[in-house]
Design a protein around this motif. Structure first.
Motif, PDB file in Angstrom:
ATOM      1  N   ALA A 770       0.835  -1.203   0.000  1.00  0.00           N
ATOM      2  CA  ALA A 770       0.000   0.000   0.000  1.00  0.00           C
ATOM      3  C   ALA A 770       0.868   1.251   0.000  1.00  0.00           C
ATOM      4  O   ALA A 770       0.549   2.246  -0.676  1.00  0.00           O
ATOM      5  CB  ALA A 770      -0.930  -0.004   1.210  1.00  0.00           C
ATOM      6  N   SER A 771       1.963   1.220   0.739  1.00  0.00           N
ATOM      7  CA  SER A 771       2.880   2.357   0.762  1.00  0.00           C
ATOM      8  C   SER A 771       3.489   2.591  -0.614  1.00  0.00           C
ATOM      9  O   SER A 771       3.603   3.733  -1.082  1.00  0.00           O
ATOM     10  CB  SER A 771       3.978   2.122   1.800  1.00  0.00           C
ATOM     11  OG  SER A 771       4.920   3.172   1.789  1.00  0.00           O
ATOM     12  N   TRP A 772       3.875   1.478  -1.273  1.00  0.00           N
ATOM     13  CA  TRP A 772       4.408   1.604  -2.637  1.00  0.00           C
ATOM     14  C   TRP A 772       3.371   2.221  -3.573  1.00  0.00           C
ATOM     15  O   TRP A 772       3.689   3.096  -4.386  1.00  0.00           O
ATOM     16  CB  TRP A 772       4.832   0.225  -3.141  1.00  0.00           C
ATOM     17  CG  TRP A 772       5.296   0.225  -4.570  1.00  0.00           C
ATOM     18  CD1 TRP A 772       6.559   0.457  -5.031  1.00  0.00           C
ATOM     19  CD2 TRP A 772       4.485   0.000  -5.741  1.00  0.00           C
ATOM     20  NE1 TRP A 772       6.589   0.391  -6.409  1.00  0.00           N
ATOM     21  CE2 TRP A 772       5.327   0.118  -6.869  1.00  0.00           C
ATOM     22  CE3 TRP A 772       3.139  -0.272  -5.943  1.00  0.00           C
ATOM     23  CZ2 TRP A 772       4.867  -0.046  -8.170  1.00  0.00           C
ATOM     24  CZ3 TRP A 772       2.671  -0.432  -7.236  1.00  0.00           C
ATOM     25  CH2 TRP A 772       3.527  -0.326  -8.337  1.00  0.00           C
ATOM     26  N   LEU A 773       2.139   1.777  -3.459  1.00  0.00           N
ATOM     27  CA  LEU A 773       1.079   2.276  -4.334  1.00  0.00           C
ATOM     28  C   LEU A 773       0.822   3.759  -4.078  1.00  0.00           C
ATOM     29  O   LEU A 773       0.603   4.531  -5.020  1.00  0.00           O
ATOM     30  CB  LEU A 773      -0.198   1.449  -4.125  1.00  0.00           C
ATOM     31  CG  LEU A 773      -1.368   1.733  -5.069  1.00  0.00           C
ATOM     32  CD1 LEU A 773      -0.960   1.579  -6.531  1.00  0.00           C
ATOM     33  CD2 LEU A 773      -2.537   0.805  -4.749  1.00  0.00           C
ATOM     34  N   SER A 783      -4.952   8.628 -12.138  1.00  0.00           N
ATOM     35  CA  SER A 783      -6.189   8.587 -11.367  1.00  0.00           C
ATOM     36  C   SER A 783      -6.445   7.225 -10.737  1.00  0.00           C
ATOM     37  O   SER A 783      -6.793   7.140  -9.556  1.00  0.00           O
ATOM     38  CB  SER A 783      -7.362   8.970 -12.277  1.00  0.00           C
ATOM     39  OG  SER A 783      -8.568   9.003 -11.562  1.00  0.00           O
ATOM     40  N   TRP A 784      -6.286   6.137 -11.505  1.00  0.00           N
ATOM     41  CA  TRP A 784      -6.594   4.831 -10.921  1.00  0.00           C
ATOM     42  C   TRP A 784      -5.685   4.512  -9.741  1.00  0.00           C
ATOM     43  O   TRP A 784      -6.188   4.085  -8.693  1.00  0.00           O
ATOM     44  CB  TRP A 784      -6.511   3.709 -11.955  1.00  0.00           C
ATOM     45  CG  TRP A 784      -6.698   2.393 -11.264  1.00  0.00           C
ATOM     46  CD1 TRP A 784      -7.881   1.855 -10.859  1.00  0.00           C
ATOM     47  CD2 TRP A 784      -5.676   1.502 -10.789  1.00  0.00           C
ATOM     48  NE1 TRP A 784      -7.673   0.667 -10.174  1.00  0.00           N
ATOM     49  CE2 TRP A 784      -6.325   0.431 -10.123  1.00  0.00           C
ATOM     50  CE3 TRP A 784      -4.286   1.505 -10.870  1.00  0.00           C
ATOM     51  CZ2 TRP A 784      -5.616  -0.620  -9.543  1.00  0.00           C
ATOM     52  CZ3 TRP A 784      -3.581   0.452 -10.297  1.00  0.00           C
ATOM     53  CH2 TRP A 784      -4.229  -0.603  -9.643  1.00  0.00           C
ATOM     54  N   PRO A 785      -4.350   4.677  -9.835  1.00  0.00           N
ATOM     55  CA  PRO A 785      -3.530   4.383  -8.651  1.00  0.00           C
ATOM     56  C   PRO A 785      -3.910   5.242  -7.446  1.00  0.00           C
ATOM     57  O   PRO A 785      -3.859   4.771  -6.302  1.00  0.00           O
ATOM     58  CB  PRO A 785      -2.099   4.694  -9.118  1.00  0.00           C
ATOM     59  CG  PRO A 785      -2.150   4.583 -10.591  1.00  0.00           C
ATOM     60  CD  PRO A 785      -3.510   5.046 -10.986  1.00  0.00           C
ATOM     61  N   THR A 786      -4.334   6.481  -7.694  1.00  0.00           N
ATOM     62  CA  THR A 786      -4.742   7.343  -6.586  1.00  0.00           C
ATOM     63  C   THR A 786      -5.976   6.795  -5.894  1.00  0.00           C
ATOM     64  O   THR A 786      -6.045   6.718  -4.654  1.00  0.00           O
ATOM     65  CB  THR A 786      -5.006   8.768  -7.110  1.00  0.00           C
ATOM     66  OG1 THR A 786      -3.812   9.263  -7.726  1.00  0.00           O
ATOM     67  CG2 THR A 786      -5.414   9.696  -5.981  1.00  0.00           C
ATOM     68  N   ALA A 787      -6.968   6.386  -6.682  1.00  0.00           N
ATOM     69  CA  ALA A 787      -8.189   5.810  -6.110  1.00  0.00           C
ATOM     70  C   ALA A 787      -7.891   4.483  -5.421  1.00  0.00           C
ATOM     71  O   ALA A 787      -8.381   4.218  -4.307  1.00  0.00           O
ATOM     72  CB  ALA A 787      -9.224   5.608  -7.213  1.00  0.00           C
ATOM     73  N   ASP A 809     -12.525   9.508  -0.306  1.00  0.00           N
ATOM     74  CA  ASP A 809     -11.472  10.020  -1.197  1.00  0.00           C
ATOM     75  C   ASP A 809     -11.354   9.154  -2.449  1.00  0.00           C
ATOM     76  O   ASP A 809     -11.227   9.667  -3.565  1.00  0.00           O
ATOM     77  CB  ASP A 809     -10.126  10.038  -0.469  1.00  0.00           C
ATOM     78  CG  ASP A 809     -10.050  11.117   0.608  1.00  0.00           C
ATOM     79  OD1 ASP A 809     -10.867  12.053   0.561  1.00  0.00           O
ATOM     80  OD2 ASP A 809      -9.158  11.011   1.479  1.00  0.00           O
ATOM     81  N   ALA A 810     -11.394   7.850  -2.227  1.00  0.00           N
ATOM     82  CA  ALA A 810     -11.288   6.928  -3.365  1.00  0.00           C
ATOM     83  C   ALA A 810     -12.468   7.095  -4.314  1.00  0.00           C
ATOM     84  O   ALA A 810     -12.304   7.145  -5.541  1.00  0.00           O
ATOM     85  CB  ALA A 810     -11.218   5.487  -2.862  1.00  0.00           C
TER      86      ALA A 810
END
Length: 952
Positions: A770-773, A783-787, A809-810
């Motif tokens: 999750a930290s990597w993402l 946008s997709w990685p942010t969500a 947020d997602a």
């Protein structure tokens, strides 16, 4: 090429001897030819023929060694086609070894009996077909796809008048261009009143929907029945010996038994020496041949060497050697050839080979020289080439002219063969290399990338010209890339760039810039970036514009995750394509469209990929369509258009297989596997993955394991196998990181990996991913990685309020991104967290919304999870039927529906999808029934409402 619309069955043979093709007419007055054994194979043929009465067609391939009985089964099919319940016409033809270099030779034989239907063809199809067959009066470059479609339409129209049965013997000797048309037709006749049955000694690599029957030897009892039917009474010991060495091959058995004297058959004399295994099918014919008079053997040799020769031409050629047609009478009496009012034909294809192999080289060359004196054009060139013993520039030039003619007819494979034979007859190494290069180019344009790569390498060995060697390396690199060897392609092109950097920086720049593409395809981003930097250095040493280098740069930068820079390169690439003819830039359009998908410019991706597909349908580049369909399948995944995406991936797979491009085929199979996994179809998912890894070498296609593990991990997660899912997805993540990939949209599995570890009880590993993402989302701004990162943050939160804030947020980010699947996943996770926090009423709204979205996609495992959560929240969900149910349609039906929504007619749809108008109508009928709609306009409205049009 032997061909007939009807076969006279008088005097037909048993179990392995081809019967004569004597006259034209109707199949209904044939006499059944005995066929011993093969009950299962005959049943398959009967089933195909029976389907004709209900408007269903099909294709079947019979594969096996010489003499095993393939021709006999074709005889059976021809007879059965004349039965009252079928009443079909038969077109039967045979591939001939000496005619494999004649462009569209077999196709001409196939279509001649149905030429009366040419006026029913669309004008463009008819024009292309007539030019391909050299009967048109409007010279133009031929589009091979249009020829395929024209052949299909002509046969479809003929089948509508009367069921049509096409029988092709010795497919392995059909010219390559005709074979490709046959494969095309065979894949598309399921809804036509057309049956296609072919026989080949070589099992084909790519058959599409054609069923293959591998023929083994007859059983012992069937062999004994065969001997009795022939009236061959053998002593038990003799019969046992013959059955043992023949291994159930009927031709070997009968030919050997026929040669025995009465005393040998009775076991009173020693049997002749048993021939070697490889010669057994030919031995009997060779013995008969040796007993013929010398003039007869000479006449047979001329007949065997001839390509498409009439009786008058044969008589003229024979008279030049002091022979006549009467000299063939002993061969007829010996049952080696069959005579008719039209021609002489060998009773079995093996006989032709036996006759030619019996000739000493000088005698064979003399025969070809005689035939050349009575031929013109390309035929004369090939006869002269067969008579040549060494370099001969005059013959080489005549082959170059033959290649030019073939190329004009759209027969690139025939042109390639002519150019490469011309190269063999060329004394000058430089000229030889140039002709090999031209032949390799023709081969590449014809889709034979493996041959193109081999001939480029041969030409490089002959060439000392640095420019020629650079151009050969570029073409060979492209060919290697499409046959699934991108690593080799990159290394070759990069080395070739350095070889000419000092003397020809422009060529070196072109090589280096394009070398970045196979590096990217091989997930070798480090080498790709190095090559890009080198190409920019080389560009500074030239006075030329960047050209298409922005396309290749954009690919590498996109995969590496340098999104801002990649988008700038994409803008430059699109600017460079403005004003270009799309037909000459299909691959560039497809690449830019694919990178727009990965950088989340979805509208641009849709526009560019549709333009590429429209152009590819009219271009002569056969690789373009397969790639563009595959790229649009990726776009469809992100847009939530899974049914169209599945149809596109299936179309890409079909074309990649036909072109023998294992890398592209594997990519398509893995794209299908991902959708299968999301929909919960585990058996299809695993089958597609297994097929993909049978197709390609993963050491040369390093991204394939990532795609595989993503699909398997998604499948495991959907079915609740969290530990298995985590194991697969961890493998994908490790490879992704090792190869230097930085764009999570390339393989969107990171959020799945986080969820899998959470469900498997591994929160520490989940937090690491999750930290990597989170980091990569900030770095790329996508946008997709942010969500997805926000969803993972919510799942890892200990406080329900903190979790819900992250979910919100997602969801806000999802509103800016079109992926309904990912959106629904976030809603499902939010509902699960709310329900477990005892906020059941609050949980129902996101769960119901997710349930509806998953239902529309057909994502069964996720639908089931929603239902379970809704039940646990105190809500009993109803069986929801989505507003659109296009996922019920097959990929082919959906392709047709999408084009109906664009307003195309059946003829136009058939041309676009390379199927006949009748097949289009059959797809539409089934679609109406599945969707419960009454008309074409209703189907168009359903497609438009779903947002699944190509232009939507």
């Amino acid at each position: 090429m032997g061909v007939s619309l009807l076969i006279d069955w008088s005097g037909c043979a048993i179990a392995g001897v081809t019967v004569p093709r004597r006259r034209l007419g109707s199949a209904g007055d044939e006499t059944r030819c005995p066929c011993v054994g093969r009950a299962a194979e005959r049943q398959r043929i009967d089933d195909l023929l029976t389907g004709l009465s209900s408007g269903a067609g099909g294709a079947l391939m019979l594969s096996g060694p010489p003499g095993i009985g393939k021709s006999t089964l074709l005889d059976y099919a021809a007879q059965a086609a004349g039965a009252a319940h079928v009443g079909g016409d038969v077109i039967r033809l045979s591939g001939v070894e000496t005619e494999t270099t004649l462009p569209f030779a077999a196709l001409g034989d196939l279509l001649l009996p149905v030429s009366e239907h040419y006026p029913a063809l669309p004008h463009i199809q008819r024009l292309n077909l007539e030019n391909a067959l050299a009967v048109g009066d409007q010279a133009q470059l031929v589009n091979p796809y249009a020829v395929c479609n024209a052949a299909l339409t002509a046969l479809s129209v003929a089948g509508q008048h009367r069921p049509l049965v096409i029988l092709v013997d010795d497919l392995q000797w059909v010219d390559p261009d005709s074979e490709r048309v046959f494969q095309f037709v065979a894949r598309r006749i399921a809804d036509e009143r057309v049956v296609f049955v072919a026989a080949s000694r070589i099992r084909p690599e790519a058959t599409g929907s054609m069923t293959i029957l591998d023929l083994d030897g007859l059983s012992r009892s069937d062999c004994e029945r065969l001997l009795r039917a022939r009236g061959l009474a053998l002593a038990p010991s003799v019969r046992a010996e013959l059955l043992e060495f023949s291994q159930g091959n009927p031709l070997i058995l009968l030919e050997y038994a026929d040669r025995l004297t009465p005393a040998q058959r009775g076991g009173k004399q020693r049997l002749p020496a048993i021939p070697e295994v490889g010669d057994r099918a030919e031995q009997g014919w060779a013995t008969r041949l040796r007993l013929l008079p010398p003039k007869t053997r000479h006449a047979l040799a001329l007949l065997a060497a001839a390509r498409e020769i009439s009786l008058d031409q044969l008589a003229t050629a024979l008279s030049a050697t002091g022979c006549s047609l009467h000299d063939l009478t002993p061969a007829v009496d010996a049952h080696l050839v069959i005579s008719s009012e039209y021609a002489y034909e060998f009773v079995h294809p093996i006989v032709r080979g036996v006759v030619l192999s019996s000739l000493l080289p000088p005698a064979r060359r003399e025969i070809y020289q005689i035939l050349a004196e009575h031929a013109t054009g390309a035929l004369r060139a090939w006869y002269l080439a067969s008579a040549s013993t060494g370099p001969d520039e005059d013959v080489a030039r005549s082959l170059v002219a033959a290649a030019d003619e073939a190329r004009q007819c759209g027969s690139y494979l025939a042109a390639a063969q002519a150019m490469c034979r011309a190269a063999e007859l060329t004394h000058s190494p430089a000229q030889r290399a140039a002709r090999l290069f031209r032949g390799a180019t023709d081969s590449f344009l014809g889709g034979a990338c493996a041959d193109a790569a081999d001939w480029c390498e041969a030409a490089r060995r002959d060439s000392t010209d640095h420019r020629m060697r650079a151009d050969l390396a570029l073409l060979r690199g492209r060919a290697l890339m499409w046959i699934g060897l991108p690593g080799q392609a990159h290394r070759l092109m990069r080395a070739a760039a350095e070889e000419v950097a000092a003397t020809d920086p422009a060529r070196a720049y072109r090589l280096a810039s394009e070398a970045a593409l196979p590096a990217a395809m091989n997930a070798d981003l480090h080498s790709g970036m190095q090559t890009l930097r080198r190409s920019q250095e080389l560009l500074l040493a030239t006075d030329q514009p960047a050209g298409t280098s922005s396309v290749f740069g954009a690919v590498v930068l996109t995969l590496a995750g340098n999104i801002a820079e990649a988008r700038r390169e994409l803008e430059r690439a699109k600017a460079g394509l403005v004003g270009a003819d799309p037909r000459n830039a299909t691959m560039e359009l497809g690449l830019v469209g694919q990178m727009c998908t990965f950088t989340e410019h979805y509208d641009e991706a849709q526009r560019l990929l549709n333009t590429a597909l429209d152009a590819a349908r009219t271009t002569t580049d056969p690789t373009a369509l397969a790639f563009a369909f595959g790229a649009r399948a990726e776009l469809g995944w992100w847009l939530g258009h899974w049914s169209p995406a599945y149809a596109d991936a299936d179309e890409s797979l079909s074309r990649s297989r036909a072109l023998r491009q294992p890398g592209a085929a594997a990519f398509s199979l893995l794209s299908l596997a991902r959708i299968d996994a999301a929909r919960g179809d585990r058996s299809r998912c695993t089958r597609h993955i297994a097929e993909a890894f049978d197709f390609t070498d993963i050491t040369e296609a390093r991204h394939m394991p990532i795609m595989r593990d993503h699909a398997l991990g998604l499948d495991g997660l959907g079915h609740g196998a969290s530990k298995d899912a985590a194991a697969y997805l961890d493998q994908a993540f490790s490879a992704f990181d090792h190869f230097g990939l930085g764009n999570p949209n390339i393989a969107p599995f990171a959020a799945d990996l986080v969820e899998a570890h959470i469900r498997a009880g591994n929160p520490v590993r989940a937090r690491e991913i999750a930290s990597w993402l989170e980091d990569v989302a900030k770095l790329t701004g996508l946008s997709w990685p942010t969500a997805a990162a926000a969803r993972c943050r919510a799942l890892l939160a200990d406080d329900p309020d903190v979790a819900d804030a992250a979910f919100l947020d997602a969801l806000a980010e999802h509103e800016r991104h079109p992926s309904s699947f990912e959106h629904a996943r976030t809603l499902l996770c939010r509902g699960e967290v709310l329900r477990r926090a005892r906020r059941k009423a609050q949980a129902r709204t996101p769960l119901l919304t997710a349930h509806g979205m998953f239902t529309t996609l057909g994502a069964k495992p996720w639908i089931d999870r929603c239902r379970s959560e809704l039940a646990a929240s105190g809500h009993q969900p109803v069986d929801e039927q989505p507003d659109e149910r296009l996922h019920q349609l097959t990929p082919q039906e959906l392709q047709v529906a999408r084009l109906v929504a664009q307003g195309l007619t059946n003829i136009e749809i058939g041309s676009a999808l390379f199927v006949s108008p009748k097949t289009v109508e059959a797809y539409l009928t089934r679609s109406y029934r599945k969707l419960g709609i009454p008309s074409r306009s209703a189907l168009a409205r359903a497609v438009a409402a779903s947002g699944r049009t190509d232009r939507g």
